[in-house]
Enzyme design. Structure first.
Site, PDB file in Angstrom:
ATOM      1  N   HIS A 238       0.857  -1.198   0.000  1.00  0.00           N
ATOM      2  CA  HIS A 238       0.000   0.000   0.000  1.00  0.00           C
ATOM      3  C   HIS A 238       0.890   1.244   0.000  1.00  0.00           C
ATOM      4  O   HIS A 238       1.917   1.263   0.670  1.00  0.00           O
ATOM      5  CB  HIS A 238      -0.867  -0.025   1.264  1.00  0.00           C
ATOM      6  CG  HIS A 238      -1.900   1.048   1.322  1.00  0.00           C
ATOM      7  ND1 HIS A 238      -1.603   2.358   1.668  1.00  0.00           N
ATOM      8  CD2 HIS A 238      -3.224   1.034   1.084  1.00  0.00           C
ATOM      9  CE1 HIS A 238      -2.711   3.082   1.635  1.00  0.00           C
ATOM     10  NE2 HIS A 238      -3.709   2.299   1.276  1.00  0.00           N
ATOM     11  N   ASP A 360     -12.680   2.864  -0.830  1.00  0.00           N
ATOM     12  CA  ASP A 360     -11.851   3.220   0.314  1.00  0.00           C
ATOM     13  C   ASP A 360     -12.438   4.460   0.967  1.00  0.00           C
ATOM     14  O   ASP A 360     -12.781   5.424   0.290  1.00  0.00           O
ATOM     15  CB  ASP A 360     -10.430   3.486  -0.163  1.00  0.00           C
ATOM     16  CG  ASP A 360      -9.448   3.578   0.995  1.00  0.00           C
ATOM     17  OD1 ASP A 360      -9.732   3.008   2.049  1.00  0.00           O
ATOM     18  OD2 ASP A 360      -8.399   4.222   0.832  1.00  0.00           O
TER      19      ASP A 360
END
Ligand code: DNO
Length: 397
Positions: A238, A360
């Site tokens: 990430h 998200d």
């Protein structure tokens, strides 16, 4: 793309039965209660899988598709203390997860802090709240609340002056909130940090510059990627959120070039990327379409989120999290590029042609405002995001 939803486990205010109603197909979860560096045991993994998937007699219809995150300890990032034991534990956790049928493992290599915001509940026009990062507030925290040694060098004079004025005018009123918002700990984690904890954690990075941190990341990958590859798993790093240095810490996963280096450092189908448009998109130079065109084959997981940049100061800026189709990232173009990547994979016969995505973050909207929710992870706001993204996926797919 496969629609997934992040669930923090039984401690999450949002229940599996509610997630089913969002239309999501899969779950992204982690064993947040297991201390970083410890092994995720087969028993704990099986229990979480049951919580998500139900039983053969009463299936929920959801599957545990992605682990986010199998955290990398500070010991591994700094190569200090029990870091070799932690790497051994990491490999064991991978083996246990693979045995439970989970293949996609997200992690990050951000020193000390995970995602960082200064305001977790900024009002949105028309109602609801969004998360914000305000560079001026962050400078107030860094220079006057944490009073970090050497922090002055990180801010231009105009910003330092503005921070001093803001602190003089409303220091008492904002200090506690700012400190709480910035160091409240990591999402889903039980850790809560005091200012002294932060100072101690920062001190561990004295002498670790970006090159050294990169070397430690490469070493970590060399140690775990072959295991993941043998187990048929896909690791996916990430990005830094936000994608620039904070508190004087090195940040090494912020740009397309950083990712190119990451995948080239240990070439393997198991060494991949979590494309997070919300993190990377804060950088004015980020182009999601060319990112997917260049590195798409390595993308194993996607976070779709949008941000609106505000004032820019020497490569850093303030920003607000926008609705998923608003903001600086062209979400339609991004999804089109990802769907094209899925088609390329299907054409090449790749078993992982379908890429898991999740909406998200989301604004806190409607009944989200009446229940406690994890910052960034409300039910209605994320459901709105997922519904909008689903529409785009259906249209371009
Ligand atoms: C924030 C998330 C991050 C992410 C980790 C992955 O909402 O995107 O906390 O889970 O950085 O390791």
């Amino acid at each position: 793309m496969r629609e997934t939803w992040r669930w923090f486990g039984p401690a999450d205010e949002i229940k599996i039965a509610e997630i089913v109603q969002t239309g999501a197909q899969g779950i992204v979860s982690a064993l947040h209660h297991v201390p970083t560096g410890d092994v995720w045991t087969p028993g704990e993994i099986a229990q979480r899988k049951r919580e998500i998937e139900g039983t053969a007699e009463a299936p929920t219809g959801l599957t545990w598709d992605v682990v986010e995150s199998l955290p990398v300890s500070e010991a591994i990032k700094t190569q200090t203390g029990p870091w070799r034991d932690h790497i051994a534990a990491y490999r064991e956790s991978l083996a246990n997860l693979a045995a439970a049928g989970i293949e996609v493992i997200c992690y990050n290599f951000m020193p000390v802090l995970d995602w960082t915001r200064t305001d977790l509940r900024a009002p949105v026009k028309g109602g609801g709240t969004a998360m914000r990062f305000d560079l001026l507030d962050f400078a107030v925290f860094d220079l006057h609340i944490l009073a970090r040694h050497g922090a002055e060098a990180d801010y231009p004079e105009a910003l330092r002056d503005a921070a001093a004025r803001r602190f003089a005018e409303c220091g008492d009123a904002i200090s506690a909130d700012l400190a709480r918002n910035i160091v409240a700990g990591l999402p889903g984690s039980a850790e809560h940090w005091s200012l002294d904890d932060v100072r101690g954690a920062l001190a561990r990075y004295d002498g670790i510059d970006p090159d050294r941190l990169r070397a430690n990341l490469t070493e970590f990958l060399e140690q775990v990627v072959p295991t993941a590859e043998r187990l048929g798993m896909r690791l996916c790093c990430h990005p830094d959120d936000p994608p620039f240095s904070l508190l004087g810490l090195p940040r090494i996963v912020s740009t397309v070039e950083d990712y190119a280096r990451l995948v080239e450092s240990v070439p393997s189908p198991a060494n991949g990327i979590t494309l997070c448009t919300g993190s990377l998109g804060v950088d004015p130079g980020f182009d999601p379409v060319s990112f997917v065109e260049r590195l798409g084959e390595h993308i194993h997981f996607v976070h779709l989120r949008n941000t609106t940049r505000e004032a820019l100061h020497f490569g850093r800026c303030s920003f607000t999290e926008s609705a998923h189709l608003a903001g600086d990232t062209d979400m339609v173009a991004t999804i089109r590029a990802l769907v094209a990547e899925e088609r390329r994979r299907a054409g090449a016969g790749r078993a992982d042609a379908i890429i898991p995505m999740r909406p998200d973050h989301g604004h806190a909207l409607l009944s989200d405002l009446d229940r406690p929710v994890m910052p960034g992870y409300p039910l209605i706001g994320r459901m709105r995001g997922l519904a909008e993204l689903r529409g785009v996926m259906a249209a371009v797919g």
